[in-house]
Design a protein around this motif. Structure first.
Motif, mmCIF file in Angstrom:
data_model
loop_
_atom_site.group_PDB
_atom_site.id
_atom_site.type_symbol
_atom_site.label_atom_id
_atom_site.label_comp_id
_atom_site.label_asym_id
_atom_site.label_seq_id
_atom_site.Cartn_x
_atom_site.Cartn_y
_atom_site.Cartn_z
ATOM 1 N N VAL A 1 -9.607 12.856 7.892
ATOM 2 C CA VAL A 1 -9.167 11.554 7.389
ATOM 3 C C VAL A 1 -9.531 11.421 5.924
ATOM 4 O O VAL A 1 -10.679 11.643 5.530
ATOM 5 N N LEU A 2 -8.542 11.050 5.102
ATOM 6 C CA LEU A 2 -8.768 10.648 3.725
ATOM 7 C C LEU A 2 -8.467 9.159 3.646
ATOM 8 O O LEU A 2 -7.330 8.731 3.892
ATOM 9 N N LEU A 3 -9.492 8.375 3.336
ATOM 10 C CA LEU A 3 -9.408 6.915 3.389
ATOM 11 C C LEU A 3 -9.599 6.324 2.004
ATOM 12 O O LEU A 3 -10.678 6.454 1.407
ATOM 13 N N VAL A 4 -8.575 5.678 1.476
ATOM 14 C CA VAL A 4 -8.693 4.931 0.225
ATOM 15 C C VAL A 4 -9.105 3.501 0.551
ATOM 16 O O VAL A 4 -8.503 2.854 1.417
ATOM 17 N N THR A 5 -10.144 3.019 -0.110
ATOM 18 C CA THR A 5 -10.604 1.657 0.127
ATOM 19 C C THR A 5 -11.286 1.114 -1.113
ATOM 20 O O THR A 5 -11.812 1.872 -1.940
ATOM 21 N N LEU B 1 -3.863 10.210 6.310
ATOM 22 C CA LEU B 1 -4.047 9.584 5.005
ATOM 23 C C LEU B 1 -3.934 8.074 5.162
ATOM 24 O O LEU B 1 -2.877 7.567 5.568
ATOM 25 N N LEU B 2 -5.005 7.366 4.874
ATOM 26 C CA LEU B 2 -5.045 5.915 5.053
ATOM 27 C C LEU B 2 -5.255 5.229 3.705
ATOM 28 O O LEU B 2 -6.284 5.419 3.056
ATOM 29 N N ASP B 3 -4.272 4.444 3.283
ATOM 30 C CA ASP B 3 -4.314 3.769 1.988
ATOM 31 C C ASP B 3 -4.597 2.286 2.189
ATOM 32 O O ASP B 3 -3.691 1.515 2.483
ATOM 33 N N GLU B 4 -5.854 1.897 2.063
ATOM 34 C CA GLU B 4 -6.276 0.506 2.260
ATOM 35 C C GLU B 4 -5.704 -0.049 3.572
ATOM 36 O O GLU B 4 -5.068 -1.111 3.584
ATOM 37 N N PRO B 5 -5.903 0.614 4.695
ATOM 38 C CA PRO B 5 -5.210 0.216 5.921
ATOM 39 C C PRO B 5 -5.623 -1.145 6.450
ATOM 40 O O PRO B 5 -4.867 -1.756 7.208
ATOM 41 N N PHE B 6 -6.805 -1.644 6.070
ATOM 42 C CA PHE B 6 -7.276 -2.927 6.600
ATOM 43 C C PHE B 6 -7.430 -3.974 5.503
ATOM 44 O O PHE B 6 -8.015 -5.029 5.717
ATOM 45 N N GLY B 7 -6.913 -3.674 4.318
ATOM 46 C CA GLY B 7 -7.120 -4.552 3.173
ATOM 47 C C GLY B 7 -6.509 -5.925 3.306
ATOM 48 O O GLY B 7 -6.988 -6.881 2.696
ATOM 49 N N ALA B 8 -5.438 -6.051 4.097
ATOM 50 C CA ALA B 8 -4.751 -7.340 4.212
ATOM 51 C C ALA B 8 -5.268 -8.189 5.367
ATOM 52 O O ALA B 8 -4.763 -9.290 5.596
ATOM 53 N N GLY C 1 -0.983 5.987 6.796
ATOM 54 C CA GLY C 1 -1.109 4.594 7.210
ATOM 55 C C GLY C 1 -1.257 3.731 5.972
ATOM 56 O O GLY C 1 -2.082 4.024 5.097
ATOM 57 N N PHE C 2 -0.453 2.684 5.876
ATOM 58 C CA PHE C 2 -0.417 1.862 4.668
ATOM 59 C C PHE C 2 -1.182 0.552 4.865
ATOM 60 O O PHE C 2 -1.590 0.201 5.965
ATOM 61 N N GLN C 3 -1.328 -0.189 3.753
ATOM 62 C CA GLN C 3 -2.018 -1.474 3.812
ATOM 63 C C GLN C 3 -1.237 -2.473 4.653
ATOM 64 O O GLN C 3 -1.817 -3.249 5.406
ATOM 65 N N GLU C 4 0.098 -2.441 4.533
ATOM 66 C CA GLU C 4 0.926 -3.313 5.369
ATOM 67 C C GLU C 4 1.409 -2.500 6.571
ATOM 68 O O GLU C 4 1.682 -1.306 6.451
ATOM 69 N N PRO C 5 1.550 -3.151 7.730
ATOM 70 C CA PRO C 5 1.982 -2.404 8.924
ATOM 71 C C PRO C 5 3.350 -1.749 8.785
ATOM 72 O O PRO C 5 3.594 -0.675 9.333
#
Length: 318
Positions: free
Chosen positions: A229-233, A198-205, A123-127
């Motif tokens: 879950v591996l979450l980058v934030t 794998l979630l890369d800043e999924p809610f950053g935007a 899952g990316f930062q942008e949809p």
């Protein structure tokens, strides 16, 4: 209860177990990073001048990660924190087989990660939704290849209900909000039924309020289908709210009289106490927040209160 890194554990409630999917999984997988390092090759723009009379410049390789070793248990949520450029997203890409390490290894469920590893979903930062497809059709893009049509429709409907988008199944991305689009993106990732998410800043935007709602949604989703879950934030509070453990990537302090090795590694590891959902106003979490901010180079601006630095905190699973 504990599990070794090479152990797979069934993590779906009975109601969520599906049949007839050719590639998905109904298990949460362990992830093992062992001495992992990543150095990027020199590029034409990465030149450094030398003092040698015969040489004006040399191309410089860029070490990003070094000696990263950690075991992630099946069903655990691990948050990865660090300053910009420290290799958080690189670590995530290597875990999913989208990049290769220069040293060390990463294994999922005891076996090496392969290129574009189908045991993972991202899952990316942008949809990143396709504008000409409906929300339902975008979610369906995440289904494992070869999924039967009726099974696929049922799975998409199930996921849309899980993320609260059943009423918007036939809408195009342009006609829904950013938060809804991010929910659709999360549903698309879950459609693969991954052993590792794998979630890369999924809610950053997202705006602050929508971000909090999405964090709560992720907790609900994980409770219903507890994949690893591996979450980058970049958000310390988000990590404390969502994760079982948090690792902080950064540069280790140089030894006295020595030089600091290049590349980021794990400089801090914290096990977050309590069960989710956690009280965002907890004094215990506030103290952990201070420790993490200090590790990121942010001053606390006040006396520490709450949990003493030496407090023993239980390790996951509790």
């Amino acid at each position: 209860m504990s599990a070794s890194p090479a152990t797979r554990t069934t993590a779906r409630p009975a109601a969520a177990v599906r049949t007839g999917e050719p590639t998905g999984t109904d298990a949460a997988y362990a992830v093992q990073f062992s001495g992992l390092g990543r150095t990027f090759a020199p590029s034409p723009g990465s030149r450094r001048r030398t003092r040698a009379a015969t040489t004006t410049s040399v191309e410089v390789a860029r070490p990003v990660l070094r000696d990263v070793s950690i075991s992630v248990q099946p069903g655990e949520v691990l948050a990865i924190l660090g300053t910009s450029g420290c290799g958080k997203s690189t670590l995530l890409r290597i875990a999913g087989g989208l990049d290769s390490p220069s040293a060390g290894s990463v294994r999922i469920d005891g076996s090496p990660v392969t290129d574009f590893d189908t045991r993972c979903a991202v899952g990316f930062q942008e949809p990143r939704l396709l504008p000409w497809r409906t929300v339902a059709d975008n979610v369906a893009l995440g289904l494992p290849r070869g999924t039967a049509r009726e099974a696929g429709r049922a799975r998409v409907a199930e996921l849309l209900e899980l993320v609260g988008l059943s009423a918007f199944a036939d809408h195009r991305p342009a006609s829904i909000s950013g938060g809804m689009a991010q929910r659709a993106s999360l549903a698309r990732a879950l459609a693969r039924n991954p052993g590792v998410l794998l979630l890369d800043e999924p809610f950053g935007a997202l705006d602050a309020l929508t971000r909090l709602k999405m964090q709560d949604l992720l907790l609900d989703v994980h409770a219903a289908a507890p994949t690893t879950v591996l979450l980058v934030t970049h958000d310390v509070d988000e990590a404390l709210q969502l994760a079982d453990r948090i690792i902080l990537l950064g540069q280790e302090a140089a030894p006295s009289g020595g030089s600091r090795p290049p590349g980021a590694t794990i400089v801090q590891e914290i096990t977050v106490p309590g069960t989710r959902p956690r009280d965002r106003g907890s004094a215990e979490l506030a103290e952990l927040r201070g420790r993490l901010l200090a590790g990121l180079g942010i001053d606390r601006h006040g006396d520490p209160r709450g949990v003493a630095t030496g407090t023993s905190i239980p390790h996951f699973p509790y």
